[in-house]
Design a protein around this motif. Structure first.
Motif, PDB file in Angstrom:
ATOM      1  N   ASP B 165       0.825  -1.201   0.000  1.00  0.00           N
ATOM      2  CA  ASP B 165       0.000   0.000   0.000  1.00  0.00           C
ATOM      3  C   ASP B 165       0.862   1.256   0.000  1.00  0.00           C
ATOM      4  O   ASP B 165       0.553   2.229  -0.683  1.00  0.00           O
ATOM      5  CB  ASP B 165      -0.916   0.002   1.227  1.00  0.00           C
ATOM      6  CG  ASP B 165      -2.163  -0.842   0.979  1.00  0.00           C
ATOM      7  OD1 ASP B 165      -2.376  -1.213  -0.193  1.00  0.00           O
ATOM      8  OD2 ASP B 165      -2.888  -1.131   1.942  1.00  0.00           O
ATOM      9  N   THR B 169       0.882   4.058  -2.785  1.00  0.00           N
ATOM     10  CA  THR B 169       0.625   5.451  -2.430  1.00  0.00           C
ATOM     11  C   THR B 169       1.641   6.374  -3.100  1.00  0.00           C
ATOM     12  O   THR B 169       1.286   7.385  -3.702  1.00  0.00           O
ATOM     13  CB  THR B 169       0.701   5.614  -0.899  1.00  0.00           C
ATOM     14  OG1 THR B 169      -0.191   4.699  -0.306  1.00  0.00           O
ATOM     15  CG2 THR B 169       0.351   7.020  -0.491  1.00  0.00           C
ATOM     16  N   ASN B 172       1.312   6.735  -6.759  1.00  0.00           N
ATOM     17  CA  ASN B 172       0.192   7.594  -7.158  1.00  0.00           C
ATOM     18  C   ASN B 172       0.610   9.025  -7.417  1.00  0.00           C
ATOM     19  O   ASN B 172      -0.129   9.795  -8.015  1.00  0.00           O
ATOM     20  CB  ASN B 172      -0.884   7.593  -6.064  1.00  0.00           C
ATOM     21  CG  ASN B 172      -1.864   6.480  -6.289  1.00  0.00           C
ATOM     22  OD1 ASN B 172      -1.971   5.977  -7.395  1.00  0.00           O
ATOM     23  ND2 ASN B 172      -2.558   6.083  -5.246  1.00  0.00           N
ATOM     24  N   TYR B 173       1.793   9.401  -6.941  1.00  0.00           N
ATOM     25  CA  TYR B 173       2.244  10.771  -7.141  1.00  0.00           C
ATOM     26  C   TYR B 173       2.916  10.926  -8.505  1.00  0.00           C
ATOM     27  O   TYR B 173       3.927  11.589  -8.639  1.00  0.00           O
ATOM     28  CB  TYR B 173       3.197  11.192  -6.013  1.00  0.00           C
ATOM     29  CG  TYR B 173       2.482  11.531  -4.730  1.00  0.00           C
ATOM     30  CD1 TYR B 173       2.274  12.846  -4.348  1.00  0.00           C
ATOM     31  CD2 TYR B 173       2.003  10.524  -3.899  1.00  0.00           C
ATOM     32  CE1 TYR B 173       1.607  13.152  -3.179  1.00  0.00           C
ATOM     33  CE2 TYR B 173       1.328  10.824  -2.735  1.00  0.00           C
ATOM     34  CZ  TYR B 173       1.128  12.145  -2.380  1.00  0.00           C
ATOM     35  OH  TYR B 173       0.465  12.456  -1.226  1.00  0.00           O
TER      36      TYR B 173
ATOM     37  N   GLN C 184       1.273   7.839   7.600  1.00  0.00           N
ATOM     38  CA  GLN C 184      -0.057   8.429   7.576  1.00  0.00           C
ATOM     39  C   GLN C 184      -1.035   7.363   7.135  1.00  0.00           C
ATOM     40  O   GLN C 184      -1.007   6.911   6.000  1.00  0.00           O
ATOM     41  CB  GLN C 184      -0.094   9.599   6.595  1.00  0.00           C
ATOM     42  CG  GLN C 184       0.756  10.769   7.051  1.00  0.00           C
ATOM     43  CD  GLN C 184       0.798  11.851   6.017  1.00  0.00           C
ATOM     44  OE1 GLN C 184       0.436  11.647   4.878  1.00  0.00           O
ATOM     45  NE2 GLN C 184       1.257  13.015   6.436  1.00  0.00           N
ATOM     46  N   LEU C 327      -4.005   4.003   4.728  1.00  0.00           N
ATOM     47  CA  LEU C 327      -2.974   3.842   3.713  1.00  0.00           C
ATOM     48  C   LEU C 327      -3.580   3.245   2.451  1.00  0.00           C
ATOM     49  O   LEU C 327      -3.225   3.627   1.336  1.00  0.00           O
ATOM     50  CB  LEU C 327      -1.866   2.940   4.260  1.00  0.00           C
ATOM     51  CG  LEU C 327      -0.552   2.971   3.473  1.00  0.00           C
ATOM     52  CD1 LEU C 327       0.019   4.365   3.466  1.00  0.00           C
ATOM     53  CD2 LEU C 327       0.434   1.999   4.067  1.00  0.00           C
ATOM     54  N   ARG C 330      -5.206   5.979   0.633  1.00  0.00           N
ATOM     55  CA  ARG C 330      -4.215   6.793  -0.072  1.00  0.00           C
ATOM     56  C   ARG C 330      -3.681   6.056  -1.294  1.00  0.00           C
ATOM     57  O   ARG C 330      -3.385   6.656  -2.321  1.00  0.00           O
ATOM     58  CB  ARG C 330      -3.044   7.127   0.853  1.00  0.00           C
ATOM     59  CG  ARG C 330      -3.376   8.132   1.926  1.00  0.00           C
ATOM     60  CD  ARG C 330      -2.178   8.318   2.837  1.00  0.00           C
ATOM     61  NE  ARG C 330      -1.094   9.021   2.185  1.00  0.00           N
ATOM     62  CZ  ARG C 330       0.176   8.915   2.561  1.00  0.00           C
ATOM     63  NH1 ARG C 330       0.517   8.104   3.532  1.00  0.00           N
ATOM     64  NH2 ARG C 330       1.103   9.601   1.946  1.00  0.00           N
ATOM     65  N   ALA C 331      -3.536   4.750  -1.160  1.00  0.00           N
ATOM     66  CA  ALA C 331      -2.949   3.976  -2.258  1.00  0.00           C
ATOM     67  C   ALA C 331      -3.889   3.893  -3.445  1.00  0.00           C
ATOM     68  O   ALA C 331      -3.454   3.671  -4.569  1.00  0.00           O
ATOM     69  CB  ALA C 331      -2.596   2.570  -1.770  1.00  0.00           C
ATOM     70  N   THR C 332      -5.178   4.046  -3.198  1.00  0.00           N
ATOM     71  CA  THR C 332      -6.122   3.875  -4.300  1.00  0.00           C
ATOM     72  C   THR C 332      -6.696   5.203  -4.770  1.00  0.00           C
ATOM     73  O   THR C 332      -7.589   5.224  -5.601  1.00  0.00           O
ATOM     74  CB  THR C 332      -7.257   2.943  -3.875  1.00  0.00           C
ATOM     75  OG1 THR C 332      -7.729   3.351  -2.586  1.00  0.00           O
ATOM     76  CG2 THR C 332      -6.797   1.514  -3.785  1.00  0.00           C
ATOM     77  N   HIS C 333      -6.225   6.296  -4.205  1.00  0.00           N
ATOM     78  CA  HIS C 333      -6.721   7.588  -4.658  1.00  0.00           C
ATOM     79  C   HIS C 333      -5.562   8.457  -5.112  1.00  0.00           C
ATOM     80  O   HIS C 333      -4.403   8.134  -4.837  1.00  0.00           O
ATOM     81  CB  HIS C 333      -7.522   8.261  -3.547  1.00  0.00           C
ATOM     82  CG  HIS C 333      -8.837   7.581  -3.299  1.00  0.00           C
ATOM     83  ND1 HIS C 333      -8.926   6.394  -2.624  1.00  0.00           N
ATOM     84  CD2 HIS C 333     -10.106   7.890  -3.669  1.00  0.00           C
ATOM     85  CE1 HIS C 333     -10.187   5.992  -2.576  1.00  0.00           C
ATOM     86  NE2 HIS C 333     -10.922   6.885  -3.210  1.00  0.00           N
ATOM     87  N   ALA C 334      -5.909   9.549  -5.797  1.00  0.00           N
ATOM     88  CA  ALA C 334      -4.881  10.381  -6.431  1.00  0.00           C
ATOM     89  C   ALA C 334      -3.833  10.822  -5.427  1.00  0.00           C
ATOM     90  O   ALA C 334      -4.131  11.072  -4.259  1.00  0.00           O
ATOM     91  CB  ALA C 334      -5.544  11.611  -7.050  1.00  0.00           C
ATOM     92  N   GLY C 335      -2.598  10.882  -5.880  1.00  0.00           N
ATOM     93  CA  GLY C 335      -1.514  11.224  -4.989  1.00  0.00           C
ATOM     94  C   GLY C 335      -1.442  12.722  -4.749  1.00  0.00           C
ATOM     95  O   GLY C 335      -0.958  13.470  -5.583  1.00  0.00           O
ATOM     96  N   SER C 336      -1.954  13.151  -3.610  1.00  0.00           N
ATOM     97  CA  SER C 336      -1.804  14.558  -3.223  1.00  0.00           C
ATOM     98  C   SER C 336      -2.116  14.653  -1.742  1.00  0.00           C
ATOM     99  O   SER C 336      -2.800  13.786  -1.187  1.00  0.00           O
ATOM    100  CB  SER C 336      -2.737  15.458  -4.037  1.00  0.00           C
ATOM    101  OG  SER C 336      -3.970  15.586  -3.359  1.00  0.00           O
ATOM    102  N   PRO C 337      -1.603  15.663  -1.072  1.00  0.00           N
ATOM    103  CA  PRO C 337      -1.838  15.784   0.375  1.00  0.00           C
ATOM    104  C   PRO C 337      -3.323  15.836   0.709  1.00  0.00           C
ATOM    105  O   PRO C 337      -3.726  15.512   1.822  1.00  0.00           O
ATOM    106  CB  PRO C 337      -1.141  17.098   0.739  1.00  0.00           C
ATOM    107  CG  PRO C 337      -0.202  17.364  -0.371  1.00  0.00           C
ATOM    108  CD  PRO C 337      -0.760  16.736  -1.596  1.00  0.00           C
TER     109      PRO C 337
END
Lengths: 443, 366, 367
Positions: B165, B169, B172-173, C184, C327, C330-337
């Protein structure tokens, strides 16, 4: 003739000189009795001369064994090689009547193999060549002879397969032997040290063997063989590091087992070189390398030992090396006694006395045993030394020091050349059409 | 003899850990490291392919000889010195950081300066050998070390402790723009080809580097491992805290049934070997560049011409390295490494393009 | 040539005298720390550090393990360790220290200082184990189980995979603890070791859930097993159900779990968790073979699903995320804060949709 010979060799008591006469002519005969087969002298010279059935002059000129020698300077040399000099009407003939004392039908002793040839090379050059030729019946087998040694005048044969040999290696060998400056040559090992390009090499760059099968397979691989009169060992060159790890049995025995044995030899070599220094490094610098159990049991068994680890290692290595040396030097009958006593002391008493730890005894025996899995003796001896230099970086730098030491050995090996051929190249040159590295320069 | 080419490619790409490449990439993990890596793969592969073309045009010639052919002596000499300097910096940084690493992980009580003196002494010995010897050394080094390193890497990837994961994550960036430092660091993985500035002397005339498609594949594989495995082990946040991130990652692995339980010792020793080989080979090339300054120098692959000069040059290099460690701390080394990686990329692009023009010219005129 | 060689040897000797001795310390001159306990001091500030030192002995028989305990109190852990050196006659070596026990009181107050020290120390293995000690760490470190072959072995085996593998305990490695403490969307978990009075033994049956600075809640043994099944796919575990006042237990052969977060209409989010367990019945009333297995399976599934849901809601209420749902988001959604900020809004409101599928492979050796 006789007078001259007697003045040259006045000190030699075993010089036999005869002037004999039959009905028609007089001949002069000179030979060194200790070097010659007296029955040959009488069969070929004395008896036919005295019987005089066939005219002796005719006999001598017809028999191809008699060779005319015109150079008077060579008289003494020929005599010393076991020839008989015969003077007949002003002409000097020579007859080979040499009697060389050697072990008959020698058995392989240094480099034994279970199923390989049991006969080893002979101490006599002619016999050795006989053994080789009979196993290598090829018209391409070339034999050249040189004499080495200002004083010993030792005969050295250069044997090679003229079709397969690498000409650059052959030229280099010929040059080196030609330019040798040495008084006395007795053994191939000495010759090896004389002609190798590095005088203090850590590794042998030529192989010394007594096995005729190894000799013939090397001939077939295009290598050059050097034989030295008076020694039952041959010198094979060029050699690579891997040749030394290869026993002749590897070609005769079961495929998988021999591959396994080859792997075992490499592991053995790595162990015998590394273990003493690793012991120091791990015990004195990085005990966390061990598993916990092992660390505690080593710590426990070492707690009685008053010395630092390297003294402990040196004591044990000194003992084991003395033991090996003693068993080589001692007469065969006492040899076994020495090893038994030594083994007992090393095995039990030293540990009980608190001189060394029990793990160290295991280390020492592994070091000693795995050293002897190397099939070729001169490599085995070279490897025996390699563990000592590694101890020094281990004392000062621990594990990193040992790794650096090994790296130096690898650089050294990569830098070694055996008669211009790379010594430590694992994969040989690939297909010819793709070319090899370093070619441009050599051409 | 393509394999000698690949040894250098793989050696350099594995060595990236010693030059803080993973640390630089991880620092920018949210600011475009992923895109920078993709860009670096393109740049690196293109450079390598161009360089192999150049090599094929000048068989058996090193870069000093090629430059001599096309440029006047007055221009060539400063370039030589500059190239030598480039060749000194990278390996020396690797050696210095390894000396510190030994101090941190193997011998905490031995001063890193002492260790560095030992290491650079060894490298002086190795670097002053003949070019052919170094080619054999690189080959043996790779044959011995590569399988074990591959084993460690595979063990890391297959470990249960890896958190996929966290990797996803960070992956994804990928929408962020690439940045210079990350591209510089990532493209270092592909820079093994520059070793052939000197080692091309060994190549036979009919050289053809086959299987070139391996380069982008192996390069990106190593790049991905370098970057993502530590993230998998230490998470997206904590991973940034570790300076020697790969050493700590190796320490997080265990061989339950191995003779040595802790992977880190194997890892450190394998990388010690690789660093020494890399430094020896790098310094050797620097020395050859410096030797080529002299007019009487004639390159030779199996003899060592001007041996004494070689010793003097390498001793000076080693001394500079030791002095550097003595006065400069880890933090500065890290910063210098970052700048050097980017600077190096531009120099290499410049060199390759220039040489490419020469190569075209050379073929047209003949 | 001779002279040159002699000069080289001489200079090497000179150099080596400059080196001699640094770091050279034989194994028998070192005291190996096998376990370290960190507590709050009885009074005042700082830490109370308890070290269990192995006394090496050449024999390794059960009960021959000898160890020495040192307890030091100081402002910081680093100082405490330095002070401990003055209590003993040999050099302290943390190279084999595989267990770090944190006192329950300490962990309830905050663990960040300890973690900081541990990750900075070079000789602490990243694969050492972390645990919480109850009533305090010192008690746990002092326990000397009578069957130990060498000091610390019992704990090493309890946590390592070589020895016992219990579904009621878990292994928290140092690097894992460090990772979870900062990640996070993933929070630390540590096993809890307790000691029964008058018994020289350990009991590890529960795990503690921590947030980013301290302990928040404890799971019951039953919940611990569920956690292990969901998070670690722990095979050697059991599933229990009650049918008609009869307890039935399945010994799991394989456990698989999968979860994802689906967003529903009007902004609600649901965690869809699937758990598949297949195994053999180990305890059941007679005649279970002839019953309808489908019905039994459904019963098992329903009860387990309910248990899981209760546990997850309990954890959710405590505001921690030991499974790493965040996590995964976060891993499955767009990478941004922003993703992380969104998750912090979502988690307290998260719905759970638990689907458990239990498969009975057989009834053991009897019908």
């Amino acid at each position: 003739m006789l007078n001259r010979i007697e003045t040259i060799m006045a000190q030699a008591k075993d010089l036999n000189t005869h002037r004999i006469q039959n009905n028609t002519i007089t001949i002069e005969v000179a030979y060194i009795s200790s070097l010659c087969d007296e029955s040959k002298v009488s069969d070929f010279i004395l008896v036919p001369f005295l019987k005089d059935e066939l005219e002796f002059q005719k006999n001598i000129s017809l028999n191809p064994n008699f060779i005319v020698l015109t150079d008077t300077a060579k008289w003494s040399e020929t005599l010393l090689r076991g020839f008989v000099l015969v003077q007949l009407e002003g002409t000097v003939y020579t007859l080979d009547a040499a009697r060389v004392i050697r072990n008959e039908n020698p058995q392989t002793q240094v480099e034994t193999a279970i199923m390989g040839s049991q006969v080893s090379l002979s101490e006599d050059l002619i016999d050795s060549i006989n053994i080789i030729r009979s196993r290598y019946p090829s018209p391409e087998l070339a034999i050249e002879e040189r004499t080495v040694g200002n004083c010993s005048r030792t005969r050295v044969s250069i044997i090679f397969d003229s079709r397969r040999v690498d000409p650059s290696v052959l030229t280099e060998v010929r040059d080196k032997i030609m330019n040798l400056e040495v008084d006395f040559l007795q053994a191939p090992g000495q010759l090896e040290r004389l002609i190798s390009s590095r005088k203090r090499s850590l590794f042998p760059t030529m192989m010394i063997t007594e096995r005729p099968d190894r000799v013939t397979s090397s001939l077939q691989a295009g290598k050059v063989i050097l034989l030295v009169q008076g020694s039952g060992f041959a010198l094979i060159l060029p050699a690579t590091f891997y040749d030394f790890m290869h026993a002749v049995d590897d070609e005769y025995d079961s495929f998988w087992m021999t591959r396994f044995l080859i792997t075992l030899r490499y592991i053995g070599v790595i162990l015998t070189i590394l273990l003493p220094s690793l012991y120091i490094a791990v015990v004195s610098y990085n005990p966390e390398l061990f598993r916990v159990q092992l660390a505690f049991s080593i710590a426990g068994s070492r707690s009685a030992v008053p010395y630092p680890s390297f003294i402990e290692v040196m004591i044990m290595l000194f003992m084991i090396e003395s033991l090996i040396e003693a068993s080589v030097r001692l007469p065969k009958y006492i040899g076994s006694t020495a090893t038994t006593v030594g083994g007992l002391i090393l095995g039990q008493a030293a540990q009980q006395a608190g001189l060394v730890s029990s793990i160290m005894i295991i280390v020492t025996s592994v070091v000693a045993i795995s050293n002897f899995v190397v099939p070729v003796n001169n490599m085995s001896t070279a490897i025996r030394f390699l563990k000592y230099p590694l101890i020094i970086p281990a004392i000062f730098f621990g594990l990193a020091g040992v790794a650096v030491g090994i790296f130096i050995y690898i650089v050294y090996l990569a830098d070694l050349r055996s008669f211009g051929k790379p010594y430590f190249r694992f994969i040989g040159p690939t297909k010819r059409h793709s070319g090899d590295i370093g070619q441009v320069d050599q051409a | 003899m393509s394999r000698y080419f690949y040894y250098h490619i793989v050696l350099v790409s594995l060595l990236n850990l010693m030059l803080f490449v993973p640390h630089i990439l991880i620092r920018y993990r949210y600011q475009g490291a992923v895109t920078s890596m993709a860009l670096a793969v393109v740049i690196g592969t293109a450079m390598t392919f161009m360089y192999t073309y150049i090599m094929g045009k000048f068989p058996g010639l090193g870069m000093p000889e090629i430059l001599d052919k096309f440029l006047p002596k007055m221009v060539v000499k400063p370039i030589m010195v500059f190239m030598a300097a480039m060749w000194i910096i990278g390996p020396s940084i690797a050696l210095v950081s390894y000396a510190v690493l030994i101090n941190r992980f193997i011998n905490p009580d031995t001063s890193p300066v002492m260790v560095l003196i030992l290491l650079s002494g060894v490298c002086i010995y190795a670097a002053t050998r003949s070019t052919l010897t170094l080619a054999f050394l690189v080959e043996m080094g790779m044959l011995i070390n590569f399988p074990i390193i591959l084993f460690i890497l595979l063990k890391a990837v297959r470990s249960d402790a890896i958190n996929w994961d966290a990797i996803r994550t960070v992956a994804n960036y990928w929408t962020q723009m690439p940045n210079l430092q990350s591209v510089g660091a990532a493209s270092y993985i592909f820079t093994g080809y520059v070793s052939f500035a000197i080692y091309n002397r060994l190549m036979p005339p009919n050289i053809r580097i086959r299987h070139r498609w391996i380069i982008p594949i192996s390069g990106s594989a190593i790049l991905l491992l370098t970057f993502f495995v530590p993230i998998g082990f230490h998470g997206t946040e904590a991973v940034e805290n570790y300076l020697y991130v790969w050493s700590v990652t190796a320490d997080s692995l265990m061989m339950n049934y191995g003779f040595i339980e802790r992977v880190i010792f194997m890892f450190l020793i394998m990388y010690l070997n690789l660093t020494l080989i890399y430094t020896a080979s790098g310094w050797h090339q620097a020395i050859e560049f410096l030797k080529a300054l002299s007019n009487s120098y004639k390159p030779s692959v199996d003899d060592v011409p001007m041996k004494r000069n070689g010793f003097i040059y390498s001793t000076v290099i080693a001394l500079l390295t030791v002095i550097y460690l003595y006065y400069v701390n880890e933090k500065t080394t890290f910063a210098i490494s970052g700048y050097w990686l980017s600077f190096r990329m531009f120099i290499e692009i410049g060199t390759v393009v220039t040489m490419f023009i020469f190569a075209r010219k050379g073929t047209n005129s003949s | 040539m001779r002279l040159k060689g002699a000069a080289v040897v001489l200079s090497l000797l000179l150099m080596s005298t400059a080196l001699s001795g640094c770091g050279f310390k034989d194994i028998d001159k070192r005291f190996f720390v096998v376990a370290m306990g960190i507590d709050l001091p009885d009074e005042g500030k700082g830490f109370k550090v308890t070290l269990r030192l192995a006394v090496p002995s050449p024999k390794t028989e059960p009960g021959s393990a000898m160890s020495q305990i040192e307890t030091i109190q100081s402002q910081t852990i680093a100082e405490a360790v330095r002070l401990a050196k003055s209590h003993v006659d040999k050099e302290l070596d943390f190279g084999h220290c595989k267990i770090f026990v944190l006192g329950e009181k300490l962990i309830k107050q905050g663990y960040n200082d300890v973690l900081e020290w541990v990750t900075r120390r070079r000789d602490v293995q990243s694969v050492s184990y972390f645990a919480i000690g109850r009533p305090d760490a010192a008690t746990i470190v002092k326990v000397q189980p009578p069957t130990e072959r060498y000091p610390g072995n019992a704990l090493f085996l309890a946590f390592g995979t070589d020895g016992t593998e219990s579904s009621y305990s878990m292994t928290a490695y140092a690097f894992d603890f460090g990772r979870r403490a900062e990640e996070q969307g993933l929070d630390p978990v540590l096993p809890l070791i307790r000691k029964e009075k008058a018994m020289e033994n350990y009991y590890i049956t529960r795990i503690a859930l921590l947030d980013k600075s301290k302990m928040v809640m404890l799971l019951t043994p039953q919940e611990t097993q569920l956690y292990n099944q969901i998070a670690n796919h722990f095979g050697k575990s059991t599933v229990r159900s009650k049918v008609d006042n009869n307890n039935m237990v399945i010994a799991a052969n394989s456990v698989r779990s999968h979860y994802d977060i689906v967003s529903g209409e009007n902004g609600t989010h649901t965690l869809r968790l699937k758990l598949r367990v297949s195994g053999i019945i180990e305890e059941a009333p007679p005649g279970v073979y002839d019953q309808d297995w489908g019905k039994l399976e459904a019963g098992f599934s329903e009860q387990t699903a309910a248990e899981i849901k209760t546990m997850l809601e309990k954890i959710q209420k405590a505001g921690v995320d030991p499974f790493g749902f965040g996590l995964r988001y976060r891993a499955t959604h767009a990478g941004s804060p922003k993703t992380w900020e969104a998750w912090q809004q979502i988690y307290p409101e998260l719905q759970f949709d638990i689907r458990v599928k239990i498969h009975i492979e057989g009834t053991g050796l009897v019908r």
